[in-house]
Design an enzyme around this catalytic site. Structure first.
Site, mmCIF file in Angstrom:
data_model
loop_
_atom_site.group_PDB
_atom_site.id
_atom_site.type_symbol
_atom_site.label_atom_id
_atom_site.label_comp_id
_atom_site.label_asym_id
_atom_site.label_seq_id
_atom_site.Cartn_x
_atom_site.Cartn_y
_atom_site.Cartn_z
ATOM 1 C CB THR A 8 -1.053 0.049 1.389
ATOM 2 O OG1 THR A 8 -1.627 1.016 1.272
ATOM 3 C CG2 THR A 8 -0.120 -0.063 2.434
ATOM 4 C CE LYS A 13 -6.331 1.403 3.188
ATOM 5 N NZ LYS A 13 -6.473 0.774 1.850
ATOM 6 C CG ASP A 70 -9.986 -2.509 -2.697
ATOM 7 O OD1 ASP A 70 -9.614 -1.593 -2.599
ATOM 8 O OD2 ASP A 70 -11.022 -3.000 -3.371
ATOM 9 C CB SER A 71 -11.756 -1.270 2.783
ATOM 10 O OG SER A 71 -11.161 -0.160 2.822
ATOM 11 C CG PHE A 153 -11.008 7.670 6.908
ATOM 12 C CD1 PHE A 153 -10.879 6.455 7.976
ATOM 13 C CD2 PHE A 153 -10.949 7.166 5.563
ATOM 14 C CE1 PHE A 153 -10.963 5.081 7.607
ATOM 15 C CE2 PHE A 153 -11.024 5.801 5.202
ATOM 16 C CZ PHE A 153 -10.852 4.957 6.337
ATOM 17 C CE1 TYR A 155 -19.019 7.553 0.343
ATOM 18 C CE2 TYR A 155 -17.169 6.206 0.681
ATOM 19 C CZ TYR A 155 -17.858 6.890 -0.057
ATOM 20 O OH TYR A 155 -17.710 7.083 -1.446
ATOM 21 C CG ASP A 156 -15.711 6.634 9.678
ATOM 22 O OD1 ASP A 156 -16.070 5.374 8.950
ATOM 23 O OD2 ASP A 156 -14.326 6.554 10.060
ATOM 24 C CE LYS A 176 -13.768 3.135 11.306
ATOM 25 N NZ LYS A 176 -13.257 4.045 10.275
ATOM 26 C CG HIS A 181 -14.897 -2.379 7.123
ATOM 27 N ND1 HIS A 181 -15.161 -1.488 8.034
ATOM 28 C CD2 HIS A 181 -14.060 -1.738 6.106
ATOM 29 C CE1 HIS A 181 -14.640 0.015 7.612
ATOM 30 N NE2 HIS A 181 -14.061 -0.336 6.362
HETATM 31 P P1 IMP Z 1 -9.318 1.673 0.740
HETATM 32 O O1 IMP Z 1 -9.607 0.761 -0.527
HETATM 33 O O2 IMP Z 1 -9.352 1.143 1.965
HETATM 34 O O3 IMP Z 1 -8.575 2.873 0.534
HETATM 35 O O4 IMP Z 1 -10.720 2.484 0.968
HETATM 36 C C1 IMP Z 1 -11.585 2.930 -0.044
HETATM 37 C C2 IMP Z 1 -12.404 3.904 0.335
HETATM 38 O O5 IMP Z 1 -13.689 3.214 0.997
HETATM 39 C C3 IMP Z 1 -11.802 5.141 1.041
HETATM 40 O O6 IMP Z 1 -11.259 6.105 0.495
HETATM 41 C C4 IMP Z 1 -13.303 5.578 2.095
HETATM 42 O O7 IMP Z 1 -13.950 6.407 1.106
HETATM 43 C C5 IMP Z 1 -14.028 4.025 2.044
HETATM 44 N N1 IMP Z 1 -13.758 3.634 3.356
HETATM 45 C C6 IMP Z 1 -13.110 2.061 3.536
HETATM 46 N N2 IMP Z 1 -13.040 2.139 4.806
HETATM 47 C C7 IMP Z 1 -13.807 2.959 5.567
HETATM 48 C C8 IMP Z 1 -14.077 3.460 7.012
HETATM 49 O O8 IMP Z 1 -13.802 2.669 7.899
HETATM 50 N N3 IMP Z 1 -14.492 4.491 7.172
HETATM 51 C C9 IMP Z 1 -14.845 5.482 6.091
HETATM 52 N N4 IMP Z 1 -15.066 5.146 4.733
HETATM 53 C C10 IMP Z 1 -14.231 4.012 4.432
#
Ligand code: IMP
Length: 198
Positions: A8, A13, A70-71, A153, A155-156, A176, A181
């Site tokens: 990453t 992260k 990825d999230s 951060f 959508y929290d 949290k 997740h």
């Molecule tokens: P990433 O792939 O983990 O960088 O996450 C992609 C996007 O998903 C982030 O830029 C946020 O918009 C959203 N996101 C992922 N995890 C969270 C969280 O725990 N809180 C709020 N938004 C999240």
């Protein structure tokens, strides 16, 4: 000592993952230690597809074990959007604020009980000479009609977590992490690595 490369470019992260892997007999390195290793594009339709793609690319480039995640957020009323496009929902150059504005707009006049959503996180660990292991976790809540809270951060501020009676942005970070997740997926990943290292 075995090495693991965090696939990453996100420094936040890196420190979060390092904290959760603390104490394991692993030397934790990042892409900064391997300037030649380039992260591939996140162009797969699923979180797991993107995590596996990134972990395997970095394991191939470095010859070492690699971890990638990825999230994102899936909103049921929007058939799972923004999904893998969560970071870029309002456009490539837009920020979290723009993403939240678009989400509120798309859910305008949708009643609260139809605003269910889940955060999802996939973590892949690619082990050269072995296989790629995958951990997936989610956290279910609903999208409020307006922001609440100053923490977190993304959508929290819009993500209401019913058992806590609060949005993720209103919950202390440790609270949290217990239910999120990513917190759940990282704890399971630690268990996976403990098994792989013994
Ligand atoms: P990433 O792939 O983990 O960088 O996450 C992609 C996007 O998903 C982030 O830029 C946020 O918009 C959203 N996101 C992922 N995890 C969270 C969280 O725990 N809180 C709020 N938004 C999240």
């Amino acid at each position: 000592m075995k090495k693991i490369i965090l696939a990453t470019g996100n420094r936040h992260k890196v420190s979060e993952i390092k904290a959760l892997l603390k104490g394991l007999p692993l030397k934790i390195l990042t892409l900064e230690d391997y300037p030649g290793a380039v992260m591939p594009e996140e162009d797969r339709p699923t979180f797991s597809g993107n995590a596996v793609k990134k972990a395997e690319a970095v394991a191939r480039a470095t010859g070492e074990m690699a971890l990638a995640d990825d999230s994102g957020l899936e909103v049921d009323f929007l058939d799972g959007r923004p999904g893998v496009l969560s970071a870029r929902y309002a456009g490539e150059d837009q920020d979290h604020e723009a993403n939240n504005c678009l989400l509120l707009k798309e859910l305008l006049n949708v009643p609260q009980k139809e605003r269910t959503a889940s955060f999802r996180c996939a973590i892949a660990v690619a082990v050269p000479g072995d296989q790629t292991y995958l951990v997936e976790e989610s956290c279910t809540g609903s999208i409020l009609q307006s922001r609440r809270g100053e923490g977190g951060f993304g959508y929290d501020p819009l993500f209401y977590y019913e058992p806590a009676g609060a949005t993720f942005a209103e919950m202390p970070a440790e609270e949290k992490n217990m239910v999120s997740h990513r917190g759940k997926a990282l704890r399971r990943t630690r268990e996976l690595l403990e098994r792989l290292l013994t």
